[in-house]
Design a protein around this motif. Structure first.
Motif, PDB file in Angstrom:
ATOM      1  N   LEU A  97       1.311   1.182   5.072  1.00 20.15           N
ATOM      2  CA  LEU A  97       1.380   0.897   6.320  1.00 20.15           C
ATOM      3  C   LEU A  97       0.010   0.439   6.981  1.00 20.15           C
ATOM      4  O   LEU A  97      -0.166  -0.436   7.724  1.00 20.15           O
ATOM      5  N   LEU A  98      -1.106   1.081   6.380  1.00 20.52           N
ATOM      6  CA  LEU A  98      -2.547   0.629   6.627  1.00 20.52           C
ATOM      7  C   LEU A  98      -2.783  -0.585   6.002  1.00 20.52           C
ATOM      8  O   LEU A  98      -3.651  -1.490   6.453  1.00 20.52           O
ATOM      9  N   ALA A  99      -2.611  -0.768   4.849  1.00 15.37           N
ATOM     10  CA  ALA A  99      -2.886  -1.876   3.986  1.00 15.37           C
ATOM     11  C   ALA A  99      -1.645  -2.682   3.039  1.00 15.37           C
ATOM     12  O   ALA A  99      -1.559  -2.548   2.086  1.00 15.37           O
ATOM     13  N   PRO A 100      -0.734  -3.350   4.119  1.00 16.31           N
ATOM     14  CA  PRO A 100       0.406  -3.825   3.600  1.00 16.31           C
ATOM     15  C   PRO A 100       0.345  -4.796   2.357  1.00 16.31           C
ATOM     16  O   PRO A 100       1.134  -4.867   1.543  1.00 16.31           O
ATOM     17  N   ARG A 101      -0.798  -5.426   2.414  1.00 18.02           N
ATOM     18  CA  ARG A 101      -1.056  -6.696   1.409  1.00 18.02           C
ATOM     19  C   ARG A 101      -2.554  -6.379   0.604  1.00 18.02           C
ATOM     20  O   ARG A 101      -3.070  -6.995  -0.197  1.00 18.02           O
ATOM     21  N   LEU A 102      -3.063  -5.140   0.847  1.00 12.59           N
ATOM     22  CA  LEU A 102      -4.381  -4.877   0.440  1.00 12.59           C
ATOM     23  C   LEU A 102      -5.316  -6.129   0.584  1.00 12.59           C
ATOM     24  O   LEU A 102      -6.094  -6.426  -0.200  1.00 12.59           O
ATOM     25  N   GLU A 103      -5.369  -6.393   1.770  1.00 18.46           N
ATOM     26  CA  GLU A 103      -6.086  -7.769   2.124  1.00 18.46           C
ATOM     27  C   GLU A 103      -7.689  -7.287   2.296  1.00 18.46           C
ATOM     28  O   GLU A 103      -7.850  -5.995   2.554  1.00 18.46           O
ATOM     29  N   PRO A 104      -8.660  -8.097   1.675  1.00 12.86           N
ATOM     30  CA  PRO A 104      -9.975  -7.707   1.798  1.00 12.86           C
ATOM     31  C   PRO A 104     -10.454  -7.522   3.279  1.00 12.86           C
ATOM     32  O   PRO A 104     -10.121  -8.225   4.065  1.00 12.86           O
ATOM     33  N   ALA A 105     -11.541  -6.582   3.309  1.00 13.79           N
ATOM     34  CA  ALA A 105     -11.952  -6.273   4.638  1.00 13.79           C
ATOM     35  C   ALA A 105     -13.143  -7.222   4.704  1.00 13.79           C
ATOM     36  O   ALA A 105     -13.833  -7.626   3.981  1.00 13.79           O
ATOM     37  N   PRO A 122     -23.535  -0.223   7.623  1.00 15.39           N
ATOM     38  CA  PRO A 122     -23.477   0.995   8.241  1.00 15.39           C
ATOM     39  C   PRO A 122     -22.172   1.650   8.218  1.00 15.39           C
ATOM     40  O   PRO A 122     -21.005   0.756   8.276  1.00 15.39           O
ATOM     41  N   TRP A 123     -22.056   2.760   8.150  1.00 17.12           N
ATOM     42  CA  TRP A 123     -20.637   3.697   8.106  1.00 17.12           C
ATOM     43  C   TRP A 123     -19.796   3.309   9.351  1.00 17.12           C
ATOM     44  O   TRP A 123     -18.553   3.028   9.342  1.00 17.12           O
ATOM     45  N   ALA A 124     -20.419   3.107  10.355  1.00 14.93           N
ATOM     46  CA  ALA A 124     -19.868   2.771  11.847  1.00 14.93           C
ATOM     47  C   ALA A 124     -19.312   1.619  11.682  1.00 14.93           C
ATOM     48  O   ALA A 124     -17.929   1.362  12.259  1.00 14.93           O
ATOM     49  N   HIS A 125     -19.492   0.496  10.895  1.00 16.70           N
ATOM     50  CA  HIS A 125     -18.962  -0.696  10.603  1.00 16.70           C
ATOM     51  C   HIS A 125     -17.742  -0.682   9.841  1.00 16.70           C
ATOM     52  O   HIS A 125     -16.585  -1.154   9.989  1.00 16.70           O
ATOM     53  N   ILE A 126     -18.014   0.121   8.576  1.00 13.56           N
ATOM     54  CA  ILE A 126     -17.042   0.285   7.804  1.00 13.56           C
ATOM     55  C   ILE A 126     -15.771   0.918   8.336  1.00 13.56           C
ATOM     56  O   ILE A 126     -14.400   0.711   8.088  1.00 13.56           O
ATOM     57  N   LEU A 127     -16.084   2.039   9.223  1.00 14.89           N
ATOM     58  CA  LEU A 127     -14.752   2.747   9.846  1.00 14.89           C
ATOM     59  C   LEU A 127     -13.879   2.013  10.764  1.00 14.89           C
ATOM     60  O   LEU A 127     -13.041   2.413  11.263  1.00 14.89           O
ATOM     61  N   ARG A 128     -14.507   0.665  11.271  1.00 17.56           N
ATOM     62  CA  ARG A 128     -13.691  -0.131  11.863  1.00 17.56           C
ATOM     63  C   ARG A 128     -12.650  -0.667  11.271  1.00 17.56           C
ATOM     64  O   ARG A 128     -11.880  -1.387  12.101  1.00 17.56           O
ATOM     65  N   HIS A 129     -12.453  -0.644  10.023  1.00 14.90           N
ATOM     66  CA  HIS A 129     -11.630  -1.586   9.194  1.00 14.90           C
ATOM     67  C   HIS A 129     -10.535  -0.632   8.604  1.00 14.90           C
ATOM     68  O   HIS A 129     -10.608   0.462   8.280  1.00 14.90           O
ATOM     69  N   ARG A 130      -9.154  -0.953   8.819  1.00 14.17           N
ATOM     70  CA  ARG A 130      -8.021  -0.211   8.536  1.00 14.17           C
ATOM     71  C   ARG A 130      -8.218   0.033   6.985  1.00 14.17           C
ATOM     72  O   ARG A 130      -7.558   0.942   6.475  1.00 14.17           O
ATOM     73  N   GLN A 131      -8.804  -0.856   6.242  1.00 13.86           N
ATOM     74  CA  GLN A 131      -8.877  -0.743   4.729  1.00 13.86           C
ATOM     75  C   GLN A 131      -9.567   0.574   4.595  1.00 13.86           C
ATOM     76  O   GLN A 131      -9.538   1.254   3.425  1.00 13.86           O
ATOM     77  N   ALA A 132     -10.671   1.111   5.283  1.00 12.75           N
ATOM     78  CA  ALA A 132     -11.322   2.094   4.892  1.00 12.75           C
ATOM     79  C   ALA A 132     -10.520   3.128   5.184  1.00 12.75           C
ATOM     80  O   ALA A 132     -10.607   4.455   4.315  1.00 12.75           O
ATOM     81  N   TRP A 133      -9.811   3.317   6.261  1.00 13.40           N
ATOM     82  CA  TRP A 133      -8.782   4.264   6.689  1.00 13.40           C
ATOM     83  C   TRP A 133      -8.100   4.666   5.560  1.00 13.40           C
ATOM     84  O   TRP A 133      -7.221   5.668   5.306  1.00 13.40           O
ATOM     85  N   THR A 134      -7.368   3.392   4.933  1.00 15.74           N
ATOM     86  CA  THR A 134      -6.470   3.551   3.936  1.00 15.74           C
ATOM     87  C   THR A 134      -7.042   4.490   2.676  1.00 15.74           C
ATOM     88  O   THR A 134      -6.261   5.146   2.228  1.00 15.74           O
ATOM     89  N   PHE A 135      -8.224   4.414   2.285  1.00 13.94           N
ATOM     90  CA  PHE A 135      -8.572   5.092   1.360  1.00 13.94           C
ATOM     91  C   PHE A 135      -9.017   6.602   1.698  1.00 13.94           C
ATOM     92  O   PHE A 135      -8.889   7.282   1.054  1.00 13.94           O
ATOM     93  N   ILE A 136      -9.687   6.628   2.826  1.00 18.13           N
ATOM     94  CA  ILE A 136      -9.586   7.857   3.410  1.00 18.13           C
ATOM     95  C   ILE A 136      -8.441   8.766   3.545  1.00 18.13           C
ATOM     96  O   ILE A 136      -8.616   9.989   3.147  1.00 18.13           O
ATOM     97  N   ALA A 137      -7.505   8.258   3.981  1.00 19.40           N
ATOM     98  CA  ALA A 137      -6.293   9.046   4.106  1.00 19.40           C
ATOM     99  C   ALA A 137      -5.675   9.387   2.832  1.00 19.40           C
ATOM    100  O   ALA A 137      -5.282  10.250   2.690  1.00 19.40           O
ATOM    101  N   ALA A 138      -5.603   8.212   1.854  1.00 18.40           N
ATOM    102  CA  ALA A 138      -5.235   8.755   0.625  1.00 18.40           C
ATOM    103  C   ALA A 138      -5.854   9.841  -0.192  1.00 18.40           C
ATOM    104  O   ALA A 138      -5.295  10.762  -0.994  1.00 18.40           O
ATOM    105  N   LYS A 139      -7.470   9.857   0.048  1.00 22.91           N
ATOM    106  CA  LYS A 139      -8.106  11.129  -0.308  1.00 22.91           C
ATOM    107  C   LYS A 139      -7.942  12.318   0.326  1.00 22.91           C
ATOM    108  O   LYS A 139      -7.670  13.568  -0.145  1.00 22.91           O
ATOM    109  N   PHE A 140      -7.889  12.103   1.587  1.00 23.71           N
ATOM    110  CA  PHE A 140      -7.642  13.570   2.549  1.00 23.71           C
ATOM    111  C   PHE A 140      -6.106  14.121   2.277  1.00 23.71           C
ATOM    112  O   PHE A 140      -5.995  15.357   1.987  1.00 23.71           O
ATOM    113  N   ILE A 141      -4.947  13.453   1.841  1.00 19.21           N
ATOM    114  CA  ILE A 141      -3.986  13.772   1.664  1.00 19.21           C
ATOM    115  C   ILE A 141      -3.550  14.634   0.217  1.00 19.21           C
ATOM    116  O   ILE A 141      -2.802  15.468   0.006  1.00 19.21           O
ATOM    117  N   THR A 142      -4.374  13.584  -0.906  1.00 24.14           N
ATOM    118  CA  THR A 142      -3.853  14.055  -2.193  1.00 24.14           C
ATOM    119  C   THR A 142      -5.071  14.917  -2.981  1.00 24.14           C
ATOM    120  O   THR A 142      -4.781  15.440  -3.806  1.00 24.14           O
TER     121      THR A 142
END
Length: 431
Positions: free
Chosen positions: A415-423, A224-244
């Motif tokens: 800042l959101l994913a300093p090591r690109l660790e898996p969700a 579910p999207w609600a679970h995906i959005l609990r993870h910083r890794q998702a917001w890493t991608f969302i932020a990159a897309k939103f800004i660029t």
């Protein structure tokens, strides 16, 4: 028939019909980008013809972006519900009619309505194409098939400035919208005649069907999207897309206006500079992915390799700040082309972040959420750019934003994913 022996057979015995399906996806994606760019190419001249202001043009672009964002959230479910053949046909029917309806528009509101419907229809292209690839190709061929059809986005960006001005000058601007809409309609007829699911296709050999189905069953666990959005890794991608992503949308819809207003290019004169810019973008797309792979082969960690490649791409965009004040056309084209190359290389690595940090069964959902965020960002910059140009008449502030956006986005990513660790989704995957 056993799938394993067939999968190991010589390619000529397997059959090649699946690549015809891939060619159809390439054609659809090319038409998709031609249709969406007709307005951008004609914008400097429609502005005089219709009489809209910079702010009103911003509203027209915003209408497309808003519908595209909505479509990205909705079309996947529609395509899953009705199947690829019907779902893709519905999407291209909508965007074909919407593209041709531009020829009837005579007011700002008319263009806004046409662009909104176009955005809804065009949002279905990539979900439908990706689903088609999953249905017609074994896993080991899907990356190649996706790369082939996705190249249509750059082909369309190159073809539009060559084709559209010729039609508009010869037959009128309305004919340009009618012609590109007719291309979509022609594709639709071919698709309905040609496409069936592999198991139902009369022209597909049993050997090729076995090859397509040669993989073990894939997991169907839905996250579910609600679970995906609990993870910083998702917001890493969302932020990159939103800004660029908004910067790319600015390139698509405002570059013809910039070249016309700042360098006095005629409608026919836009072709060569725009082609040069988007050819460089195509090169950047390839080189950005190659660079990260090269760093990994040198023994670098995925985290270091990915972010180093993204830094190189971000730095390629920075010099665009000088394009607004460049007196020479080709200096401006070179600076903008370097920036578009940087964006496409950046985008190749940003998309790969999803597979770096998420399991395969969650990647499509993460990409969909990020695409929605990018479209929302594009909608915001379209309105803002219209007001900015109306107020100042200068492209310099917009280019300053473009030159800094990627470095800011890279900082946010780190800042959101300093090591690109898996969700870690496993515990909630089935909830």
């Amino acid at each position: 028939m056993s799938a394993v022996p067939v999968a190991g057979a010589a390619p000529e015995r397997v059959g090649m019909y699946r690549w015809r399906i891939c060619a159809m996806l390439l054609a659809a994606t090319t038409i998709n980008y031609i249709d969406r760019q007709v307005l951008g190419v004609l914008a400097p001249f429609l502005q005089d013809e219709i009489g809209w202001s910079e702010i009103e043009y911003g509203y027209i672009v915003t209408a497309f972006q808003a519908a595209y964002a909505i479509g990205l959230l909705c079309t996947g479910a529609i395509i899953d519900r009705f199947g690829t053949r019907v779902g893709y046909a519905l999407a291209i029917s909508v965007w074909s009619l919407a593209a041709m309806s531009h020829s009837l528009a005579a007011t700002v509101v008319g263009f806004m309505l046409a662009r909104f419907v176009l955005g809804l229809g065009e949002a279905g292209n990539f979900p439908a194409a990706i689903k088609t690839v999953a249905e017609w190709f074994p896993r080991r061929e899907r990356a190649l098939a996706t790369g082939i059809f996705n190249s249509g986005s750059n082909i369309g960006a190159i073809v539009a400035p060559l084709l559209v001005p010729l039609i508009a000058v010869s037959l009128g601007w309305q004919a340009a919208f009618l012609f590109t809409g007719a291309l979509s309609a022609a594709w639709l007829v071919t698709w309905l005649l040609m496409y069936r699911a592999p198991e139902q296709h009369p022209r597909l050999s049993q050997a090729e069907l076995a090859h397509i189905r040669s993989d073990p069953p894939e997991p169907t666990v839905r996250v579910p999207w609600a679970h995906i959005l609990r993870h910083r890794q998702a917001w890493t991608f969302i932020a990159a897309k939103f800004i660029t992503d908004p910067i790319w949308w600015f390139f698509l819809f405002w570059l013809p206006k910039f070249l016309h207003s700042e360098h006095g290019l005629s409608l026919l004169g836009l072709g060569l500079p725009l082609v040069a810019i988007f050819v460089l973008a195509d090169v950047g797309s390839i080189m950005g992915g190659w660079l990260a792979g090269r760093f990994i082969r040198m023994g670098w960690s995925v985290n270091r390799a990915r972010k180093s490649a993204m830094l190189v791409c971000a730095l390629c965009v920075v010099p665009i700040v000088f394009a607004a004040q460049a007196d020479n056309l080709w200096v401006a084209v070179a600076l903008i082309g370097l920036a578009t190359a940087g964006h496409q290389g950046w985008a190749a690595n940003v998309f790969t972040l999803t597979s770096d940090m998420f399991p395969r069964h969650a990647v499509a959902s993460v990409v969909g959420i990020g695409g929605f965020a990018g479209a929302i960002g594009g909608m915001m910059i379209a309105t803002f750019t219209g007001f900015l140009l109306h107020t100042t008449g200068s492209y310099l502030p917009v280019f300053l934003m473009a030159g800094s956006a990627y470095l800011i986005a890279l900082l946010v990513v780190h800042l959101l994913a300093p090591r690109l660790e898996p969700a870690r989704l496993e515990d909630k995957a089935a909830t």
